[in-house]
Design a protein around this motif. Sequence first.
Motif, PDB file in Angstrom:
ATOM      1  N   SER A 108     -23.245  14.758  24.622  1.00 16.85           N
ATOM      2  CA  SER A 108     -24.583  14.562  24.075  1.00 16.85           C
ATOM      3  C   SER A 108     -25.461  15.737  24.479  1.00 16.85           C
ATOM      4  O   SER A 108     -25.590  16.040  25.661  1.00 16.85           O
ATOM      5  CB  SER A 108     -25.163  13.255  24.610  1.00 16.85           C
ATOM      6  N   SER A 110     -28.727  15.998  24.046  1.00 15.12           N
ATOM      7  CA  SER A 110     -30.045  15.626  24.563  1.00 15.12           C
ATOM      8  C   SER A 110     -29.952  14.934  25.921  1.00 15.12           C
ATOM      9  O   SER A 110     -30.767  15.190  26.797  1.00 15.12           O
ATOM     10  CB  SER A 110     -30.768  14.739  23.564  1.00 15.12           C
ATOM     11  N   GLU A 111     -28.957  14.054  26.121  1.00 15.33           N
ATOM     12  CA  GLU A 111     -28.868  13.343  27.395  1.00 15.33           C
ATOM     13  C   GLU A 111     -27.855  13.981  28.344  1.00 15.33           C
ATOM     14  O   GLU A 111     -27.764  13.593  29.508  1.00 15.33           O
ATOM     15  CB  GLU A 111     -28.500  11.878  27.177  1.00 15.33           C
ATOM     16  N   GLN A 112     -27.058  14.923  27.843  1.00 17.51           N
ATOM     17  CA  GLN A 112     -26.048  15.611  28.648  1.00 17.51           C
ATOM     18  C   GLN A 112     -25.108  14.641  29.354  1.00 17.51           C
ATOM     19  O   GLN A 112     -24.789  14.789  30.527  1.00 17.51           O
ATOM     20  CB  GLN A 112     -26.712  16.561  29.643  1.00 17.51           C
ATOM     21  N   VAL A 115     -20.330  11.117  25.515  1.00 20.34           N
ATOM     22  CA  VAL A 115     -20.449   9.895  24.715  1.00 20.34           C
ATOM     23  C   VAL A 115     -19.185   9.633  23.917  1.00 20.34           C
ATOM     24  O   VAL A 115     -18.469  10.551  23.536  1.00 20.34           O
ATOM     25  CB  VAL A 115     -21.657   9.945  23.752  1.00 20.34           C
ATOM     26  N   GLN A 116     -18.929   8.371  23.687  1.00 14.01           N
ATOM     27  CA  GLN A 116     -17.802   7.948  22.867  1.00 14.01           C
ATOM     28  C   GLN A 116     -18.381   7.378  21.574  1.00 14.01           C
ATOM     29  O   GLN A 116     -19.151   6.421  21.614  1.00 14.01           O
ATOM     30  CB  GLN A 116     -16.993   6.888  23.627  1.00 14.01           C
ATOM     31  N   ASP A 162     -27.812  -4.433  22.226  1.00 17.35           N
ATOM     32  CA  ASP A 162     -28.050  -2.988  22.237  1.00 17.35           C
ATOM     33  C   ASP A 162     -26.763  -2.187  22.335  1.00 17.35           C
ATOM     34  O   ASP A 162     -26.805  -0.955  22.325  1.00 17.35           O
ATOM     35  CB  ASP A 162     -28.959  -2.605  23.422  1.00 17.35           C
ATOM     36  N   VAL A 163     -25.629  -2.872  22.497  1.00 18.07           N
ATOM     37  CA  VAL A 163     -24.367  -2.158  22.663  1.00 18.07           C
ATOM     38  C   VAL A 163     -23.392  -2.638  21.590  1.00 18.07           C
ATOM     39  O   VAL A 163     -23.314  -3.834  21.305  1.00 18.07           O
ATOM     40  CB  VAL A 163     -23.779  -2.402  24.075  1.00 18.07           C
ATOM     41  N   THR A 164     -22.678  -1.692  21.009  1.00 21.46           N
ATOM     42  CA  THR A 164     -21.695  -2.010  19.982  1.00 21.46           C
ATOM     43  C   THR A 164     -20.609  -2.916  20.543  1.00 21.46           C
ATOM     44  O   THR A 164     -20.133  -2.692  21.657  1.00 21.46           O
ATOM     45  CB  THR A 164     -21.047  -0.718  19.476  1.00 21.46           C
ATOM     46  N   ILE A 178     -26.372   4.211  28.415  1.00 18.22           N
ATOM     47  CA  ILE A 178     -27.251   5.045  27.587  1.00 18.22           C
ATOM     48  C   ILE A 178     -28.250   4.195  26.803  1.00 18.22           C
ATOM     49  O   ILE A 178     -29.335   4.654  26.454  1.00 18.22           O
ATOM     50  CB  ILE A 178     -26.405   5.945  26.661  1.00 18.22           C
ATOM     51  N   GLN A 179     -27.898   2.908  26.590  1.00 18.24           N
ATOM     52  CA  GLN A 179     -28.867   2.038  25.914  1.00 18.24           C
ATOM     53  C   GLN A 179     -30.091   1.825  26.781  1.00 18.24           C
ATOM     54  O   GLN A 179     -31.218   1.716  26.284  1.00 18.24           O
ATOM     55  CB  GLN A 179     -28.214   0.705  25.524  1.00 18.24           C
ATOM     56  N   HIS A 182     -32.156   5.088  26.652  1.00 18.91           N
ATOM     57  CA  HIS A 182     -32.933   5.145  25.416  1.00 18.91           C
ATOM     58  C   HIS A 182     -34.111   4.191  25.452  1.00 18.91           C
ATOM     59  O   HIS A 182     -35.202   4.517  24.989  1.00 18.91           O
ATOM     60  CB  HIS A 182     -32.041   4.825  24.218  1.00 18.91           C
ATOM     61  N   GLN A 185     -36.780   5.608  27.708  1.00 16.46           N
ATOM     62  CA  GLN A 185     -37.430   6.757  27.077  1.00 16.46           C
ATOM     63  C   GLN A 185     -38.353   6.307  25.950  1.00 16.46           C
ATOM     64  O   GLN A 185     -39.454   6.842  25.780  1.00 16.46           O
ATOM     65  CB  GLN A 185     -36.376   7.714  26.524  1.00 16.46           C
TER      66      GLN A 185
END
Lengths: 254, 185
Positions: A108, A110-112, A115-116, A162-164, A178-179, A182, A185
């Motif tokens: 990623s 932006s978040e460094q 990610v999967q 919020d998560v798949t 990461i959820q 986000h 943020q």
Amino acid sequence: MTTIDLNMVGAKGALVEAAEGKWGMVIDQDLCTGCQACVTACAMENNIAFVGEEDAGYGRSMHWIRIERFWEGHYPHVKMTHYQPMLCQQCGKAPCEPVCPAFATVHSQSEQVNVQVYNRCVGTRYCGNNCPYQVRSFNWFDYNDERINKAIATLKHQFNPDVTVRRRGIMEKCSFCIQRIHKAQDKAKSEGREVADGEFTTACAQACPADAIVFGRVDNPESLVSQLMAEGHGVQHLSELGTLPRVTYLVGGQ
Amino acid sequence: MIQKVFKWLMSPLGRVALVIAALAIVSVAMWGIAYVQSPPAQPIDFPHQRHAANQVQCLYCHPGANRGASSGLPTPSKCWGCHQQLSITQTSKLLGPLRDAIANGTPLQWVPVAQVPDFVQYNHRPHLAAGLSCENCHGDVASLLHAYENPQVMNMGWCLACHREKSAGNPELEKKLLDCATCHY
């Protein structure tokens, strides 16, 4: 003439991000009691499937964080070492990324973090084979389908929206929650400010009763994570492979 | 054996049978297409057009869009706030489910039609904060009788086209808006 540190060159010749990254974690092994609260909290937060007894026997357990145990000495003088929570190290130069033929595991910008992308993954499991930390897990079946896993009939009511919810045939791993990143943020932005240190944390860090896990910005020298990392007795696992891990383990502190 | 069947199919009766079989296959296919393309049944055949034409703001019934991820669907009491003042509410056959819902305290089970797949994490708030209006994605609701008639197909290419346009010339925003992890996790 500028010299290029070869350890900093990632796949496809691209220069990897600066070594400090953005988000990082510090795990104090002196405080960890091996209670597995982080493992449970992670499973709840990230909709991680319960594979059941039989599949767990086949080594198909899916956990994004696990408590590793080690012993030293020979029987009968065996001594247990510190518990070692192991999760995705969110490597700055991740070995899993360049081997994916579908570009489903990417860095990623932006978040460094690493990610999967579930909808892109085709399940070659190459990334899992190439991960030196062995923290990726594969969905061998539709464990979140009632027809396959009877127990999910009631458990599905506690899925995190919020998560798949992952399906069969794809790889998954720790996302550094990461959820939550986000969400924090988004909240900060709606209030016109920056995310404060300690305003939010990952599910594992939140659940840890010993506060052995600390999460935050490593590029901010004022954050608790940066201060703990600067204490000097931190180690980064397998950093000799040049993976630039983002998780620092503290052992043998005062 | 096969030759015998073939010969029979070439006879007048066989040709009629062939035509009937072809018609049956086509009609089943047509029914299948119509079935998957038809909009879901709603508790009330809700006319968005009429409400939007009467200057009801989108955010009056879907206030969640301003605050968070989901725009939300209105509860019967929200509908009742306006509708109890209208005489047609007591007589309209269409509004029967609303009267029942209010009388019995039961919810109206609306079926969302503007949905993204589970592996897409969409949040309304930043889009509204960036100055987009509902019509940018949901179509001109004031001229559509139903929400599902929105001609815009919501797919990733369409999302990214807008993200590219909005972030052009701003490397920091480009990083954020074109990042996989912004929507997929």
